[in-house]
Enzyme design. Structure first.
Site, PDB file in Angstrom:
ATOM      1  N   TYR A 168      -3.866  33.270   6.849  1.00 45.99           N
ATOM      2  CA  TYR A 168      -5.295  33.525   6.919  1.00 45.99           C
ATOM      3  C   TYR A 168      -5.523  34.839   7.674  1.00 45.99           C
ATOM      4  CZ  TYR A 168      -5.382  28.471   5.964  1.00 45.99           C
ATOM      5  OH  TYR A 168      -5.168  27.226   5.434  1.00 45.99           O
ATOM      6  N   PRO A 226     -11.370  19.542   0.826  1.00 44.74           N
ATOM      7  CA  PRO A 226     -11.733  18.117   0.813  1.00 44.74           C
ATOM      8  C   PRO A 226     -13.044  17.793   0.113  1.00 44.74           C
ATOM      9  CG  PRO A 226     -12.191  19.060   2.962  1.00 44.74           C
ATOM     10  CD  PRO A 226     -11.471  20.121   2.173  1.00 44.74           C
TER      11      PRO A 226
END
Length: 276
Positions: A55, A203
């Site tokens: 990231y 999710p």
């Protein structure tokens, strides 16, 4: 009632974590907003913050440290390695599970996170060119040296999980999973059976869950959002589930955290289970 915590890497962790991937890291007002949001994560009682070397190629780890170090007692900051930046290649990166690379990246993560030990280090991807046992063995050695507390895996199948567990204890698995995408159900079943924490990334299907009629219906019945309903379904679906939704919005952060208090009826849970 759905349990609110689970044991993860020596921590009694809240079952709603936070994924830091989406946070801007560039200097200026956006970075200040990211720092403020990370501190709000802790204020809201979240005890798991997920980052990774990939990231921003270390920038996200440095952001987390700037915002949260010295880390509050009970906070688990987990990071991932195993992906090497390669601007000379079309994809810009390759999987690298070599001992040299993993050791170097763990040392760099310790520096960026200002930590003496990474309580949970997850292998971001299995390197297909190196035996799973060899990669797991390197992480085991780093654990035995005190640089890692616990070891996790990401985007693995059941066979790879089994192979890794033959070499070292595995504390967590981080695979893509949500109510609309259950490709890794077998992996979740294996984690549930063995008490291994399952941290689903993506999710809430990138916010598309509201397009599914049953999810929208349950959300209306509970005066909740489709995102909250989707997260509540995950928590109900397995006792080892620990979603790590990410956002740069304080409002969405509060919405996600509140989903941990949303209770689905048996009928609502079964209705949602039929969506995927």
């Amino acid at each position: 009632m759905t349990a609110r915590t689970l044991d993860l890497a020596g921590h009694r962790a809240t079952r709603m974590g936070f994924g830091a991937m989406r946070l801007p890291t560039e200097p200026g007002d956006t970075r200040a907003a990211s720092i403020a949001l990370l501190r709000r994560v802790v204020e809201l009682g979240v005890t798991v913050v997920d980052t990774a070397h990939m990231y921003g190629w270390g920038a996200n780890e440095e952001l987390v440290a700037e915002a949260l170090h010295p880390y509050p007692e009970g906070l688990l900051v987990t990071t991932k390695t195993g992906v090497e930046r390669r601007p000379d290649l079309p994809d810009g990166a390759i999987y690298n599970g070599s001992e040299r690379f993993l050791r170097a990246q763990v040392d760099e993560a310790l520096r960026r996170l200002r930590a003496e030990r990474i309580d949970l280090l997850q292998l971001h991807r299995i390197d297909p060119e190196i035996p799973v046992a060899e990669q797991a063995g390197t992480l085991r050695d780093l654990r035995d040296e005190g640089k890692i507390g616990h070891i996790g895996l990401s985007e693995v199948d059941v066979e790879q999980l089994t192979e890794a567990r033959a070499t070292v204890e595995i504390a967590s698995v981080q695979n893509r999973y949500n109510v609309l995408d259950r490709e890794h159900e077998a992996v979740l079943d294996a984690c549930t059976a063995e008490g291994i924490a399952f941290l689903p990334w993506r999710p809430v299907a990138a916010g598309n869950t509201g397009a599914a009629a049953p999810i929208a219906e349950v959300a209306a019945e509970l005066d909740a959002t489709p995102t909250q309903v989707s997260l509540a379904w995950l928590l109900r679906h397995s006792p080892v589930m620990l979603p790590i939704p990410g956002t740069a919005s304080p409002a969405h952060l509060a919405e996600n955290v509140a989903a941990a208090d949303l209770e689905l009826s048996d009928e609502q849970y079964l209705r949602l289970s039929g969506v995927g």
